[in-house]
Design an enzyme around this catalytic site. Structure first.
Site, short mmCIF file in Angstrom:
data_model
loop_
_atom_site.label_atom_id
_atom_site.label_comp_id
_atom_site.label_asym_id
_atom_site.label_seq_id
_atom_site.Cartn_x
_atom_site.Cartn_y
_atom_site.Cartn_z
N HIS A 188 -8.08 9.28 -2.36
CA HIS A 188 -6.99 9.44 -0.54
C HIS A 188 -8.47 9.65 0.17
O HIS A 188 -7.92 9.21 1.22
CB HIS A 188 -6.32 10.29 -1.24
CG HIS A 188 -4.91 9.69 0.33
ND1 HIS A 188 -3.63 9.96 0.21
CD2 HIS A 188 -5.67 9.39 1.94
CE1 HIS A 188 -3.02 9.12 0.34
NE2 HIS A 188 -3.80 8.51 1.79
N LYS B 31 -2.83 6.10 -4.74
CA LYS B 31 -3.70 6.82 -4.03
C LYS B 31 -4.36 8.34 -4.90
O LYS B 31 -2.88 8.66 -5.45
CB LYS B 31 -4.02 6.84 -2.52
CG LYS B 31 -3.94 5.50 -1.99
CD LYS B 31 -3.99 5.74 -0.44
CE LYS B 31 -3.77 4.85 0.69
NZ LYS B 31 -2.53 4.74 0.91
N TYR C 77 2.73 10.10 -0.73
CA TYR C 77 4.13 9.74 0.41
C TYR C 77 5.03 10.04 0.13
O TYR C 77 6.26 9.93 0.44
CB TYR C 77 4.05 8.07 0.65
CG TYR C 77 2.69 7.06 1.33
CD1 TYR C 77 1.50 8.43 2.16
CD2 TYR C 77 2.16 6.16 1.52
CE1 TYR C 77 0.30 8.26 2.51
CE2 TYR C 77 0.99 6.09 2.41
CZ TYR C 77 0.18 6.48 2.51
OH TYR C 77 -1.01 6.36 3.29
N ASP D 158 1.02 -1.47 0.03
CA ASP D 158 -0.13 -0.46 -0.02
C ASP D 158 1.28 1.26 0.14
O ASP D 158 1.82 1.56 0.83
CB ASP D 158 -0.77 -0.35 1.23
CG ASP D 158 -2.04 1.12 1.33
OD1 ASP D 158 -3.18 0.85 0.35
OD2 ASP D 158 -0.98 2.43 1.46
N1 LIG Z 1 -5.79 6.35 3.60
C1 LIG Z 1 -5.27 7.01 4.53
O1 LIG Z 1 -5.65 7.99 4.47
C2 LIG Z 1 -3.79 6.20 5.44
C3 LIG Z 1 -3.73 7.01 6.33
C4 LIG Z 1 -2.31 6.29 7.53
C5 LIG Z 1 -2.17 5.37 6.80
N2 LIG Z 1 -2.55 5.32 5.76
C6 LIG Z 1 -1.83 3.18 5.69
O2 LIG Z 1 -2.08 2.72 6.46
C7 LIG Z 1 -0.15 1.98 6.55
C8 LIG Z 1 -0.28 1.91 8.14
O3 LIG Z 1 -0.85 2.67 8.85
P1 LIG Z 1 0.61 3.99 9.48
O4 LIG Z 1 1.92 3.81 8.83
O5 LIG Z 1 -0.10 5.73 9.80
O6 LIG Z 1 0.41 2.78 11.36
P2 LIG Z 1 0.59 1.16 12.21
O7 LIG Z 1 0.78 0.29 10.70
O8 LIG Z 1 -0.78 1.59 12.80
O9 LIG Z 1 1.94 2.11 12.84
C9 LIG Z 1 3.22 1.61 12.18
C10 LIG Z 1 4.17 1.95 13.51
O10 LIG Z 1 4.28 1.31 14.87
C11 LIG Z 1 5.49 0.95 14.12
N3 LIG Z 1 5.18 -0.78 14.66
C12 LIG Z 1 5.08 -1.59 13.57
N4 LIG Z 1 5.32 -3.36 13.59
C13 LIG Z 1 5.43 -3.16 14.83
C14 LIG Z 1 5.26 -4.03 15.93
N5 LIG Z 1 5.32 -5.78 15.46
N6 LIG Z 1 5.46 -3.38 17.33
C15 LIG Z 1 5.58 -2.41 17.60
N7 LIG Z 1 5.46 -1.23 17.07
C16 LIG Z 1 5.10 -1.66 15.87
C17 LIG Z 1 5.88 1.07 13.39
O11 LIG Z 1 7.05 1.01 13.44
P3 LIG Z 1 8.88 1.12 12.76
O12 LIG Z 1 8.69 1.01 11.42
O13 LIG Z 1 10.31 1.88 13.39
O14 LIG Z 1 8.95 -0.41 12.74
C18 LIG Z 1 5.46 3.00 13.29
O15 LIG Z 1 5.83 3.23 13.89
C19 LIG Z 1 0.39 2.98 6.00
O16 LIG Z 1 1.50 2.59 6.09
C20 LIG Z 1 -0.48 3.13 4.98
O17 LIG Z 1 0.38 2.47 3.86
C21 LIG Z 1 -3.47 5.15 5.18
#
Ligand SMILES: NC(=O)c1ccc[n+]([C@@H]2O[C@H](COP(=O)([O-])OP(=O)(O)OC[C@H]3O[C@@H](n4cnc5c(N)ncnc54)[C@H](OP(=O)(O)O)[C@@H]3O)[C@@H](O)[C@H]2O)c1
Length: 268
Positions: free
Chosen positions: A105, A72, A47, A42
């Site tokens: 998005h 997106k 990004y 994704d």
């Molecule tokens: N459509 C939208 O508007 C939208 C908005 C936000 C996000 N997204 C998508 O959703 C994806 C996920 O959301 P996100 O990146 O915001 O947040 P997330 O996946 O909820 O959290 C990522 C964070 O958690 C940490 N983490 C990952 N695995 C872990 C584990 N097993 N234990 C402890 N900590 C852990 C990562 O650290 P490290 O990387 O340092 O390991 C990073 O700081 C995004 O990457 C993006 O592709 C979409």
């Protein structure tokens, strides 16, 4: 583990999120995730890492058709002509001539015009599935007044603190697959005591419990990590399942708390 979208296209239930991964690190991160076993990536134009993501996919040597790739259309690119151009630019950066899932998005007043471009690209076979992100029920209902094709996916924030019950029910009823972003509350998921208890009970980490809760509630999930051990940990969720009682206990953790903006008040 895969889910069939309303048009029959198959999407892996777990994908690899890439938000905040810098472009020059995205190729290595994506390659690593693919090596671990992820087949769903994704990204998004905003990004600014599509080039790195595309390089990572190429360098992984896994065939393009074996990867499910989502990107997106950003807010500034909404509108019929702009969305067509934005799509071509994303494809160019990603080194691909088609996208598996293309999403609006965030909702904007131009949704309907943008959607026309999406439908056209879909009909031409350039996109395998089209969808939206951050749409409340009212945004979807408004879009459906002019849409010829119903969105196949809505990617929204979904965590134990934001269970989106009524929107989820609406999506299920309409046959729109739900996908969750920031499933790990951007890394803050470990503050919840019940999840510690479930982690001990299932002998899985809190992140694995939450990822499994997504899958067990029929929600596609895209955790992000740049840490090799966590990339592996987040994918190691196929050897257990939460029971109904525990799923419901997690559902009750809802506080309507968002880690990101509310689509109704978000304006860039
Ligand atoms: N459509 C939208 O508007 C939208 C908005 C936000 C996000 N997204 C998508 O959703 C994806 C996920 O959301 P996100 O990146 O915001 O947040 P997330 O996946 O909820 O959290 C990522 C964070 O958690 C940490 N983490 C990952 N695995 C872990 C584990 N097993 N234990 C402890 N900590 C852990 C990562 O650290 P490290 O990387 O340092 O390991 C990073 O700081 C995004 O990457 C993006 O592709 C979409």
């Amino acid at each position: 583990m895969i889910k069939k979208l309303s048009n029959g296209v198959e999407i892996p239930m777990i994908g690899y999120g890439t938000f905040k991964i810098p472009n020059d690190q995205a190729d290595e991160a994506v390659k690593l995730a693919i090596n671990v076993g992820y087949r769903h990536i994704d990204t998004a134009a905003i990004y600014r890492n599509e080039a790195g993501v595309g390089k990572g996919i190429k360098d992984s040597r896994v065939a393009r058709e074996d990867i499910f790739l989502t990107t997106k259309c950003w807010n500034d690119d909404q509108g019929y002509k702009k969305a067509l151009d934005a799509f071509e630019q994303s494809c160019r950066r990603l080194q691909t001539d088609y996208i598996d899932l293309y999403l609006i998005h965030w909702p904007k007043p131009q949704n309907s015009e943008t959607w026309k471009a999406f439908e056209e690209l879909y009909m031409k076979g350039r996109i395998r599935a089209i969808g939206v992100s951050n749409f409340h029920q009212h945004h979807l209902q408004e879009l459906m007044k002019t849409a010829k094709i119903k969105p196949m996916v809505n990617q929204i924030e979904y965590t134990p603190r934001l269970t989106q019950t009524s929107l989820k029910e609406y999506l299920m009823k309409e046959g729109v697959a739900m996908e969750s972003w920031s499933p790990l509350m951007k890394g803050k998921i470990s503050d919840i005591p019940l999840l510690h208890a479930l982690s001990a009970k299932y002998k899985k980490t809190i992140a694995q419990i939450v990822i499994r809760w997504n899958i067990d509630t029929d929600v596609i999930v895209i955790p992000k990590s740049v840490t090799e051990s966590r990339i592996k940990e987040n994918f190691d969720i196929f050897d257990f399942q939460l029971n109904q009682e525990d799923i419901e206990a997690i559902n009750k953790l809802n506080l309507n708390h968002r880690t990101g903006p509310d689509p109704d008040s978000f304006d860039f």
